[in-house]
Motif scaffolding. Sequence first.
Motif, PDB file in Angstrom:
ATOM      1  N   CYS A   1       0.738  11.147  -3.760  1.00  0.00           N
ATOM      2  CA  CYS A   1       2.097  11.610  -4.300  1.00  0.00           C
ATOM      3  C   CYS A   1       2.571  10.643  -5.452  1.00  0.00           C
TER       4      CYS A   1
ATOM      5  N   HIS B   1       5.607  10.125  -5.802  1.00  0.00           N
ATOM      6  CA  HIS B   1       6.814   9.071  -5.696  1.00  0.00           C
ATOM      7  C   HIS B   1       6.360   7.662  -5.345  1.00  0.00           C
ATOM      8  N   LYS B   2       5.821   7.550  -4.019  1.00  0.00           N
ATOM      9  CA  LYS B   2       5.362   5.969  -3.710  1.00  0.00           C
ATOM     10  C   LYS B   2       3.820   6.032  -3.223  1.00  0.00           C
ATOM     11  N   LYS B   3       3.101   7.068  -3.943  1.00  0.00           N
ATOM     12  CA  LYS B   3       1.750   7.032  -3.774  1.00  0.00           C
ATOM     13  C   LYS B   3       0.800   7.467  -2.415  1.00  0.00           C
ATOM     14  N   CYS B   4       1.688   7.820  -1.453  1.00  0.00           N
ATOM     15  CA  CYS B   4       1.017   8.236  -0.174  1.00  0.00           C
ATOM     16  C   CYS B   4       0.281   9.358  -0.449  1.00  0.00           C
TER      17      CYS B   4
ATOM     18  N   CYS C   1       5.587  10.967   3.703  1.00  0.00           N
ATOM     19  CA  CYS C   1       6.317   9.730   3.870  1.00  0.00           C
ATOM     20  C   CYS C   1       7.603   9.902   3.763  1.00  0.00           C
ATOM     21  N   HIS C   2       8.042  10.721   2.495  1.00  0.00           N
ATOM     22  CA  HIS C   2       9.545  11.051   2.361  1.00  0.00           C
ATOM     23  C   HIS C   2       9.697  12.562   2.328  1.00  0.00           C
ATOM     24  N   GLU C   3       8.733  13.449   2.865  1.00  0.00           N
ATOM     25  CA  GLU C   3       9.188  14.861   2.991  1.00  0.00           C
ATOM     26  C   GLU C   3       9.054  15.598   1.682  1.00  0.00           C
ATOM     27  N   GLY C   4       8.592  14.912   0.723  1.00  0.00           N
ATOM     28  CA  GLY C   4       8.161  15.675  -0.773  1.00  0.00           C
ATOM     29  C   GLY C   4       7.415  16.570  -0.538  1.00  0.00           C
TER      30      GLY C   4
ATOM     31  N   PRO D   1      11.923  13.476  -3.157  1.00  0.00           N
ATOM     32  CA  PRO D   1      11.875  12.603  -4.125  1.00  0.00           C
ATOM     33  C   PRO D   1      10.647  12.294  -5.320  1.00  0.00           C
ATOM     34  N   PRO D   2       9.709  13.400  -5.124  1.00  0.00           N
ATOM     35  CA  PRO D   2       8.719  13.147  -6.282  1.00  0.00           C
ATOM     36  C   PRO D   2       9.240  13.180  -7.548  1.00  0.00           C
TER      37      PRO D   2
ATOM     38  N   CYS E   1       4.148  15.838   1.625  1.00  0.00           N
ATOM     39  CA  CYS E   1       3.906  14.396   1.725  1.00  0.00           C
ATOM     40  C   CYS E   1       4.532  14.069   2.899  1.00  0.00           C
TER      41      CYS E   1
HETATM   42 FE1  FES Z   1       5.408  11.315  -1.054  1.00  0.00          FE
HETATM   43 FE2  FES Z   1       7.890   9.442  -1.254  1.00  0.00          FE
HETATM   44  S1  FES Z   1       5.641   9.051  -1.297  1.00  0.00           S
HETATM   45  S2  FES Z   1       7.605  11.550  -1.136  1.00  0.00           S
END
Ligand code: FES
Length: 135
Positions: A76, A78-81, A96-99, A111-112, A94
Motif C-alpha cells: 500500500c 499509504h503506510k506499506k501494509c 490497515c486504513h481501508e484504502g 488515504p493512499p 488495504c
Molecule cells: Fe493502506 Fe493505510 S496502509 S490505507
Amino acid sequence: MAKITRKEFLKRSGTLAAGACALATVPACGLLDEPEMRVCTVGELEAAGTFVGKFNRKQIFLTYLDDELTIFSLVCTHKKCTVKWEENEELFACPCHEGTYDKLGRVIDGPPPRPLNRFKYEIRGEEIWVLNTFV
Ligand code: FES
C-alpha cells in the motif's frame, strides 16, 4: 596498553576476515534486494489468470490488463501494509486504513496518496522475470 602476541594478532585477524566474508555473502542470505527474479511461466499465468508471489520479501500480483501483463506491488502506498486483491469486487483492499484501489491500481478511496506501484518485467522465452524497478 596491553601487548598481544603474533599468534593472538593472527587469530584476531582471522576472526575479522571471517566476519568480512560473512558480510560479503549477505545477498546470498536474502537480506539485500535481488535485482530480478523468475516468477512463473507465461503458460502458468494464463492458466491461473492471476498469480500472487513474493519478490524481495514483498508480495506481488501478476495479471493481464487488456492483454498486457502487469505486475503490481501489493505494498500500500499509504503506510506499506499489504493490500489484497478482492476478485468479486475487482479491487485491491488495504486492511490497515481501508484504502482501496481499482483493478488498474488507481486509488478509489481512503488515504493512499498514489496508485499501486508496478514492476518492470521481462519475458525470457516462456519465463516471466520481475525486475526490481518500477514502471
Ligand atoms: Fe493502506 Fe493505510 S496502509 S490505507
